[in-house]
Design an enzyme around this catalytic site. Sequence first.
Site, mmCIF file in Angstrom:
data_model
loop_
_atom_site.group_PDB
_atom_site.id
_atom_site.type_symbol
_atom_site.label_atom_id
_atom_site.label_comp_id
_atom_site.label_asym_id
_atom_site.label_seq_id
_atom_site.Cartn_x
_atom_site.Cartn_y
_atom_site.Cartn_z
ATOM 1 N N LYS A 82 0.868 -1.183 0.000
ATOM 2 C CA LYS A 82 0.000 0.000 0.000
ATOM 3 C C LYS A 82 0.903 1.230 0.000
ATOM 4 O O LYS A 82 1.423 1.635 1.029
ATOM 5 C CB LYS A 82 -0.899 -0.005 1.238
ATOM 6 N N GLU B 270 10.254 16.054 15.359
ATOM 7 C CA GLU B 270 10.584 15.895 13.944
ATOM 8 C C GLU B 270 9.786 16.892 13.105
ATOM 9 O O GLU B 270 8.559 16.918 13.141
ATOM 10 C CB GLU B 270 10.278 14.468 13.495
ATOM 11 N N CYS C 148 13.651 10.671 7.214
ATOM 12 C CA CYS C 148 13.609 10.270 8.621
ATOM 13 C C CYS C 148 14.967 10.418 9.299
ATOM 14 O O CYS C 148 15.042 10.682 10.490
ATOM 15 C CB CYS C 148 13.118 8.830 8.749
ATOM 16 N N GLU D 179 9.709 1.714 11.150
ATOM 17 C CA GLU D 179 10.657 2.831 11.181
ATOM 18 C C GLU D 179 9.830 4.106 11.265
ATOM 19 O O GLU D 179 9.116 4.458 10.327
ATOM 20 C CB GLU D 179 11.542 2.819 9.929
#
Length: 478
Positions: free
Chosen positions: A171, A379, A280, A246
Site C-alpha cells: 500500500k 521531527e 527520517c 521505522e
Amino acid sequence: MSKMVINGERVAAQDGRTLDVLSPVDGEVFETLPRGQAADVDLAVRAARDALGGEWGRLSALERGRLLLRLGEKVLAHHEELSRIESRDTGKPISTARADITVLARYFEFYGGAADKVHGQTIPFQQNYSVQLVREPLGVTAHIIPWNYPAQMFGRSVAPALAMGNAAVVKPAEDACLSILRVAELALEVGFPPGALNIVTGLGEEAGAALSRHPGINFITFTGSNEVGVLIQQAAAVNAVKCVLELGGKSAHIVFDDARAELAIPAIVKGIVHNTGQTCTAGSRLLVQKGIYPRFMEALAQEFSKVRAGTPDMDLTCGPVVNRAQFERVNRYIAKGLADGMKVVAEGRIADGVPSGGYFVKPTLFSAASHDSDLFTQEIFGPVLVSVPFEDEAEAIRLANATDYGLLGAVWTENGGRQQRVARGIQCGQVYINGFGAGGGVELPFGGVKKSGHGREKGFIALEEMSTTKTIIQYYGA
C-alpha cells in the site's frame, strides 16, 4: 488514469472510486489513482495467498533470485522514465530522483544475489538425533510505503521479502506512488507470477488500515509517523502479526573542537536539505563544542546560504515539500522558532520563476541558546536545522539522547577514543564517524530505537526479519 496491480492484472478499485494526484510544484491535479478499499485489499491478500500455494511458492531460491536480478536490469533499462515519474510525483530535483532509481535497482540486485545464500543450521543434540534449523518465508507480507522515498522504500521493503519467498501486498502513500505502480508492471514483464506482488492504492485510513488488520497477512513493514505506527501495531496485535517499524527521527551531528570543518560542513548542509529535509534520518540537530561554535557557525552559514529550492527540472539543491499539509507544518515550526527567540543564522533561497501554487519552503538554519524548544526535540520533516553549543563529551551525549527518537547520529572528531565512546553512547540504530549517509547503503542494517521503531531493514539481516525458523528434530535410532 493509473491502475492498481492485483493478481497480475492492472485493475481499478472495485467500487470505481478514485483519488486526484496533485503536483507539489504547482498544486495542480495531474493524475488520478484508484481509491482502494477493504474489498480491494482482500482481493490482493487472497491473490498473494494463492501465489504461495501456486507457481510462486514452487520456485526455488535460485529462480526467485534470478527474477529479482532481471527486475533490477529492467529498472535500469527504464531508468530515465522512472526518474521522471518519481521527480514529478514527489517534486524531487531530477538528479535526486535519478539517484533514487539507481538505488532501487541496487536493492533488486543485492537481494537477487542473496536469495540462494540463506542457509540453515545443524544443531548438535543428544546421541541418535539429527537436528536441523531451516529458514522459511513468513507467508503474505504487507508493506506500507511512505511518500518521501517511494521507489527506494519499495525496493528496501519488498526486495528482501520476495527474495525469501513471501508474497507481497503493497500500500503506497497516496501522495506518491506512481513509480511503484510502474515497477510492479515491469515485474510482470520479467516474469513474476500473478499474485507474487500486488499493489493497492488508496488512503491510509481506508486501504492502509484494512491491510494492517487483515487476518490473511503474516507480517507488516511500515515507515512513517509514530502515531500511525502505534495504530498499525495495535491492528497487527489482534492477529499476532510481527511488525518492522521505522517511525522517524531527530538525528544529531556532534561536532567537537578538533573536527575537520571542511568535511563536516558540506555533510551537515546536505544532511538537512537533501530531499527538502523530508528524510527520517535527516541531520536536523547540530551540537557544536563551545570553543569553536562562533567560527564554525559562521562558516556553516556561508555554505547554508548557497542552498536553492526550485522545480525538479531546475535541478537545484532541493525541491518543494510534498503537499500543502507538509508545507503548512514546516512553516509553523519556522514561525515557532522565531517566536521562541531563536536566531536565524542563515537562510537558503527559493529560486525565481517557481509556480506560485507550489509548496516551496525557505531552508532555515537556527541557533538556539538551549535545547528546550520543540524545534530541537520534535521531527519537523523539512529543511530546518537547529544548532546549540555544548561543553564537553558528557553533555554532547546527553543532548544527543534528549529526544524520544533514536535513528541516526554523526560524530565529528579526530580523537579515536572519543569516536568510539560517543558512538557507543548515542542511543540510535546507526552512527557515522566523520561522515553522514542518512541511512545510506543497501548493505548496511538500518532501523531505530525508542520511538524511532524496532526491527531492522537492509543488509542480510532483512532476510532474517522477512522469514522465520523451523526446528526439525529427527530420531534415527541406536
